[in-house]
Structures are given as C-alpha cells and as structure tokens.
Motif scaffolding. Sequence first.
Motif, PDB file in Angstrom:
ATOM      1  N   LYS A  16      40.083  37.726  31.263  1.00  0.00           N
ATOM      2  CA  LYS A  16      39.114  38.057  32.299  1.00  0.00           C
ATOM      3  C   LYS A  16      37.727  37.784  31.761  1.00  0.00           C
ATOM      4  O   LYS A  16      37.420  38.128  30.612  1.00  0.00           O
ATOM      5  CB  LYS A  16      39.217  39.525  32.726  1.00  0.00           C
ATOM      6  CG  LYS A  16      40.524  39.863  33.414  1.00  0.00           C
ATOM      7  CD  LYS A  16      40.535  41.314  33.858  1.00  0.00           C
ATOM      8  CE  LYS A  16      41.839  41.660  34.553  1.00  0.00           C
ATOM      9  NZ  LYS A  16      41.875  43.076  34.984  1.00  0.00           N
ATOM     10  N   MET A  17      36.884  37.194  32.601  1.00  0.00           N
ATOM     11  CA  MET A  17      35.524  36.875  32.180  1.00  0.00           C
ATOM     12  C   MET A  17      34.580  37.951  32.688  1.00  0.00           C
ATOM     13  O   MET A  17      34.499  38.195  33.893  1.00  0.00           O
ATOM     14  CB  MET A  17      35.085  35.515  32.731  1.00  0.00           C
ATOM     15  CG  MET A  17      33.710  35.098  32.204  1.00  0.00           C
ATOM     16  SD  MET A  17      33.114  33.581  32.956  1.00  0.00           S
ATOM     17  CE  MET A  17      32.700  34.183  34.570  1.00  0.00           C
ATOM     18  N   LYS A  54      32.287  37.715  42.580  1.00  0.00           N
ATOM     19  CA  LYS A  54      32.673  37.758  43.990  1.00  0.00           C
ATOM     20  C   LYS A  54      31.979  38.885  44.742  1.00  0.00           C
ATOM     21  O   LYS A  54      31.302  38.653  45.755  1.00  0.00           O
ATOM     22  CB  LYS A  54      34.196  37.916  44.099  1.00  0.00           C
ATOM     23  CG  LYS A  54      34.685  38.040  45.524  1.00  0.00           C
ATOM     24  CD  LYS A  54      36.194  38.268  45.586  1.00  0.00           C
ATOM     25  CE  LYS A  54      36.658  38.480  47.019  1.00  0.00           C
ATOM     26  NZ  LYS A  54      38.117  38.738  47.096  1.00  0.00           N
ATOM     27  N   THR A  66      34.387  30.962  43.548  1.00  0.00           N
ATOM     28  CA  THR A  66      34.833  30.379  42.280  1.00  0.00           C
ATOM     29  C   THR A  66      35.162  31.438  41.245  1.00  0.00           C
ATOM     30  O   THR A  66      36.204  31.375  40.582  1.00  0.00           O
ATOM     31  CB  THR A  66      33.750  29.435  41.727  1.00  0.00           C
ATOM     32  OG1 THR A  66      33.452  28.450  42.716  1.00  0.00           O
ATOM     33  CG2 THR A  66      34.221  28.760  40.455  1.00  0.00           C
ATOM     34  N   CYS A  67      34.296  32.428  41.094  1.00  0.00           N
ATOM     35  CA  CYS A  67      34.427  33.403  40.009  1.00  0.00           C
ATOM     36  C   CYS A  67      34.694  34.783  40.592  1.00  0.00           C
ATOM     37  O   CYS A  67      33.939  35.270  41.447  1.00  0.00           O
ATOM     38  CB  CYS A  67      33.146  33.423  39.170  1.00  0.00           C
ATOM     39  SG  CYS A  67      33.188  34.602  37.806  1.00  0.00           S
ATOM     40  N   LYS A  68      35.762  35.426  40.121  1.00  0.00           N
ATOM     41  CA  LYS A  68      36.081  36.763  40.598  1.00  0.00           C
ATOM     42  C   LYS A  68      35.060  37.795  40.140  1.00  0.00           C
ATOM     43  O   LYS A  68      34.829  38.782  40.821  1.00  0.00           O
ATOM     44  CB  LYS A  68      37.478  37.173  40.114  1.00  0.00           C
ATOM     45  CG  LYS A  68      38.606  36.385  40.756  1.00  0.00           C
ATOM     46  CD  LYS A  68      39.952  36.903  40.283  1.00  0.00           C
ATOM     47  CE  LYS A  68      41.093  36.142  40.949  1.00  0.00           C
ATOM     48  NZ  LYS A  68      42.414  36.630  40.499  1.00  0.00           N
TER      49      LYS A  68
END
Length: 841
Positions: free
Chosen positions: A63-64, A103, A98-100
Amino acid sequence: MSFSNSPSDTLPRRTSLKEKISIRPRLPSLRSRKSTASTTSNAQAPQTDNRNSYTPYAVYQQKMYPVILRDADATTKLLEAILDTPGGRRSVARLARTCKAFKEPALDILWRDLDSITPLIGLFPNTLLKRARRPGLGLAKNPEPAEWDRVLAYGERVRSISYIEAKGDVSPSIFPVFEETRPRTYILPNLTSLTWRAETSANLDRCRLFMGPELQTLVLEAGTRHPKLSDLLAEIACHTRLQSFSLTVHTNLPDNFTDIFKNNVALEKLSLTAPGAVAHTIGKWASSLPALRSFHLDLTGRTPTAVEGFFEDISPGSGYSTPSSVGGTDSGVFSADEVDFSDVRKSAARLVREGPRPGAFPVLSNLQLSGPTANIAMFLRHLTSPLISVELLIDDPPAPEDWQEVCGLICDQFGHTLQSMKVGATSASRFSELVRATSRSGDTPVQRLPLQHLSSLPRLVRLEVDLPESCVFHNEDLAHLARIAPALEIVRLCALTRFPPSAGPPALTLDGITPLTRACRRLHTLGVVVNALDAPEAVFKDVEVSSRSLLRLQVGHSWIRDPFQVAILISHLAPWLENLKWFHEKNRVGVVEANALAWQKALEYLPHIQNIRLMERGRAPPSPIITVTPPPPPPPRPETSEKEVDATVQTTEHEVWARPELVEDSVQVSVEVADFSVQMSPETAEVEIDAEPVFVDEAVDALPQMVDHSVDAHPETVEKATDSRSAGQEEPVANGHVDHDKSPEISASMPLPFLSGAGHLMSFTVRVVRFYTSPLRYMLSFMPIPFLTEYVANGESEPKGALPGTMQDESERDLEKRESAPSESTASENIGTDIPTAVCL
C-alpha cells in the motif's frame, strides 16, 4: 525423508518448438503477489520470536501512503492548486481514479463546489434517465430507495451548490421527484453555501429542499413577485447558524422583515437589493448586528435625503440632541414654541462636512454600495468604521463634484485602514453600453476619470477601475497614484476598454508606467490600455525603473507601433515578466488585427531580450589571479594567565516628569422613553346546559314459585326378638322377678343400621315440612294462646317447629317419651300416626 523420482513428480519437459517459443503469461506485479506457501507454513508453524521468523516481502499487501497524506491540510492545498491550473479538474479526476490513497481527498475536492444540480442527477442509474448523456432532462420514472445510494453518498461531500433557472440546464420536473421519493429529509446534509436564482415563484420555493441544518451562506434572488415571501424568509431565519445572507427581489420587502431576522445575530455578511432596503428600520436592525463585517446596499432610485434617513434611528453617538451640534434640533432655549431647524442644520452639515458621525456599524470592514455617486457620498459621510475593502458601483459617467467628494471621504475617513478599492458600473450603465455596442448608434463615448482627487492611501494594496465611459487616464494619474499608494500590488485601470479609431489612441503611454515600477516595489499585476510608442532614452538609462516584482502585464486593446522596440522597453521595465496578455479575435470582438499581430511578435521577441538583459545585469568584473603560497607556520602558543574582573553593573537613576494631558469631554444622553399600553380583556363565552335528570319507572313481578311436594316416610319394621341378656347385664326386675313378657324399646328391638337410616330420613322430612309450613306457622304465631290450646285439646297435632312460647321444645318432648317408656306396640303406633301428620302439615 525420501524423494520419489517417478515421472509424475517431475516437471514435464517442453520438447516441441511451439512450446519453446511460447510466450509465458505475465506474472502479477509485486504489489499484488502473495506467497501462499509461505503463508500456509507460517500458519502451521508454532509461534516463535518475531526477530527469528522470516516472512517474504511479497506476502505483505503493498500500500502506498505518500508523505503528503499525513497532513490533511497540505493534501487539500496541493489538490486545490492542481484544480486551479488549466485542465485541473480533469487532472484531479484522473488522480482519484488512479491512486487509492488520493481517491477520497480528490473526490472531496471535486464534489465540494458544484455550479449546477446536473452532476447530482447524473448519479442515478442510466436506466432511470431520459437521456444518459444529458441528465438535466430529468428522469423517466421514479427511483427506488436502493437507487438513491450513490446520490446520498456523494451528496455528503457537497459543500456549495448553485442553481440558476435562466440557464435552463435542469428540467423543473426533477424537483417533484426529489421531494416525493427522497429517502431522507436533506439530500445534501453537509451543505454550507447555497446560491438560488429563480425566475418563477414555484422554483423559488424549491430551494427548501437544499437548506440543510449546516447552511451558513445563502444567496437568494427572485425574478418575479413571490406571494408568500414572508413565509420563505421566516423559514430562512430559522437557520440560526446563517452567517451570510444575500437577498435580491424586485418588490418591496415585507413590513415585518426586521422582526423575522431579529434573532439572527450571527450574520457577518449582509446584502440587500430591494426597493425598501433603505428604510430606517432596516438601518437600525443592520447596525445592531454585532458581528456584521460585510454589508452591501443598493441605493438606486433613492434621494440623498432618503439615504440620510437610513441612519435616523441609529441612536449611539448621533449627536443630534446637543445644542452645539450642526445637525441637532435643540436650540438650548426652553420654549414651547421653538422652531425646528433640523433640516437647515443638516443641509449645512452637507455643505461644510462637519455633521455628526453616528458611529454606525462599528466593526464593519467590507462595504459595497451601488447607485448614484451623490447617494454613495451621503452614505459614506455617516460611517466611521475601519473599512478594509470598498466596492462602489456607480452610474457612469459620475458628476465631477460628486466623484471628488467620494474620493475625499474615502481618503479622509478610511485612508489609514483601506486595503482594497474597486470602482465599477451599475447594471443600468452596463445595459446602456450593451445597447450602444449592438446597435448602430456609434462608438461608446469616452471621457477622463481623474485620480488626483485621491489623497494618502498608505495601505492600499488593490485598485481596480472598470467603467464603460470614464476610462481615460493620463501619465499624471499613474504618477500621482504611485506617490499616494506605494504598497500597491494589483492595479487594473479599465483594462477591457476599446479605443475606436474615431476616439484616437489612448492617452496613457507605455513609458508612463515607470512611476509605478519605481515606487511600488510589490507591484506584481498591472492591467492598462496604453499607446506603445518609442520610449525616450532617459528611461533606459534609469535602472531604478526596473521592477523585480512585476510578473503579469495585461494590455488589452493597446495600440502598438514597433513590436521590437516594445519588447526592448518591456524587458527593461519588467525583466522578470512571466505573462503578457492582449486581446485578439478569438477572445474578444472588435479588436484591430494589426495591433494583435504586433503584440504577438513582441511576445516572441520578449523572452530572448529578457535573457540578454539579465545576463548583462548579472555580469561581474573578472576576478584577479590568486597565487597559491604555502601557509605560514603556526605561531607559538601564547602564555595565558588568570585575572579577576569586577563585573558589577553601574546603574543610574533618572527622573522624568510625565504630566498627562487631560481632555474633558461631555456627552448629553437622553433616554428615549416609550409609553405603551395594552388592553387585556379576556374573551368570555356563556353556555347554557339543560341538566334536568331523566326518571324512568319500571315494575318487576317478583312472585315466588311455590312447589308442593310430599314424601311417604313409612319405614319398614320387622319384629324380632332380641336376647338382651348378656354378660354384665341383668334382666329387668319387677316386683322381685324378671318380666319376660314385656316388649323392649324400639331402640333396643330395631337394628342399628335401620335406626340410623330412619333418623336421617326423619330429619330430612322434618326439614322439608318446616320449610313449606313456615308461612302457616308464622301466621299461627299471631293467634291467641287459648285458641291453640283448644286446637291441641281437640286431638290435632301441633305444628312442629312452632315459634317459642306456643309449643314445647323437642328436648322436653323426648324427655317425656323416655319417662313414659312406651311399649313396642305403642311406639309403632306413634311412628305410624306422627309421621303422616307432620307430612300433612
């Protein structure tokens, strides 16, 4: 442990050429790859020390979490900066998809401010919409409760929304659907700002669907007369958290407007545009708001006297009651027939500008007034608030004396606090300009708006003037502006004005902005219409006119002669300029093509000339040649010794005589007393009720039912001799011998069972006879005793169970029977005669 070498346990070899060159499927990424074997082995293995257990990196879910997300405010600022760039909304939307990690913050920014209701309608399923690509057309059928989930989920993100009926992008049929099928009361529960501009009264009422409990800002504009405006305003006033309220109507305000909003003391921004907004009641209510900081009032269609009446009921510090005041009504002489000179003194106050200052709106900082210049001057004369921003919408062109008075009042009363000043045109002046532009009446006339009437404004940061006719400025105006306002950062002086060939070129030249670039060292935005001629050589010799802060220059419809010379002059005045804008045929109608092409060439030359200019100014003289020599040997270490120093601080007493200056000031305060009486007569009503009771006679026949019943009570008797001689008993002796011929008593001759059964039967018979003969015995009890004696003497048996005093007791009769000791035959006769007699009775 043994390993099997069977073919089934080994991997199959690829022998064919097709299998050798076949492309293997792409392995999943490291982020989504998980080791099932490692996970299983770790689950089966016993729990050991975490320091000694090893888990592959691929097992963990990747996870980022960017560092920027640790601070929510920093993330919001970053996304807002992206949103303000060209195509920023699309970039933020792509970032959310694109990125959770981005979001949720990105969706909050995208849905925070909506300029229409159409995006909310588009959240319904496509099967409900009439046209999927045009959600504003409405719904084909009513949605079910489950189909509201997306609308409610995204509706919680919305903080600001606008609805303008004149656009026509939303069908009115959608509002009944919202009102009838919504799962909860408020579709947008977290809405804080609502802008509602409706042309019809029906659509104006529908704003109630979006007025949630968190509403703080409301902009309401009605195009037609609303029959129930008071009810709508009363519902708006129920939102006690309302901080900003703007009302624009074309009819008079309700008479109870101040009573409706008397409890909304949290208002910080108020805007009223209505025919009755200049009433004295409105002025008294608005000045009583403790937190009011921004106020907008429309003075169009009113006289200066009516504007002065706006402050009539504002009592604090009015000064109209003192004899020495110019506007006062008290002459100082106690006379009943005193003449009222208030009008004369108010007129004198307007002439000498020494009238009273009521001190209304003590914390007001932002003021916006629209109307004639004379009315604006009258309003400003009564204010002493520390204004920070002033926005004036005046009728163009203004009268010269009124414009001079407005400039003087602004500088005298608010010069030490004013930071922003905007001057624009009213809607009526804009409409007149539009009519002239679209008709054949010719070009718009232009005239000068002098800025020399402005005095010292040391804190002024922004100055914007946008008038359709008063748009001519000279170089002297900019030079005067640079002297009185050195802190200017943004200057726009009618940057949208177009000078037709019939009116001649602009009077302001490009080298005329040098006073601003020299004095205003913080100026970063400048918008003027100039005539770009060749600059004199003295300008290029003065390096102080070069501005390090000027980054944006807007020239609009400026005239230009030589683009190369203009580029050289701009590079000298603003060597760090980043943005140069002008009007061309794509963004403005009526431009001169030659000027637009020349400005395009100047923009092409400018970057190269700026680089040369900066290189020349950054060039330094060559450094001298330095010979490298070996360093000298270090000197010997000096000898040190300890020494004591007295470090006592010397003090000196100095006496200063500080005599304060005292100023005596007296204020006459007169209490306004109002006598108010109310007649309290309670309403009474008389009601008569018929309370006569109703009687009902009812008879009941209560004759007892008499039943005669007779029982044959002859017991069966058996004569049987019993030997009464036994042990311990002696035969009866009469005259010295035993009498064997004498019969025994009935109790001795009868068996015991018979006697017990006969006794019970006789008792039952006696009770039955007593019950049925009780009336007769009751009657006989009243008869005289001689009659009864005669009745008994005649041989009739007396009734059994008679009343006391008329018959003998049963115990006495039994005693007589025992004494007489009748024989067995006599007892049988008695039984035979007595029982029928009792039964007959």
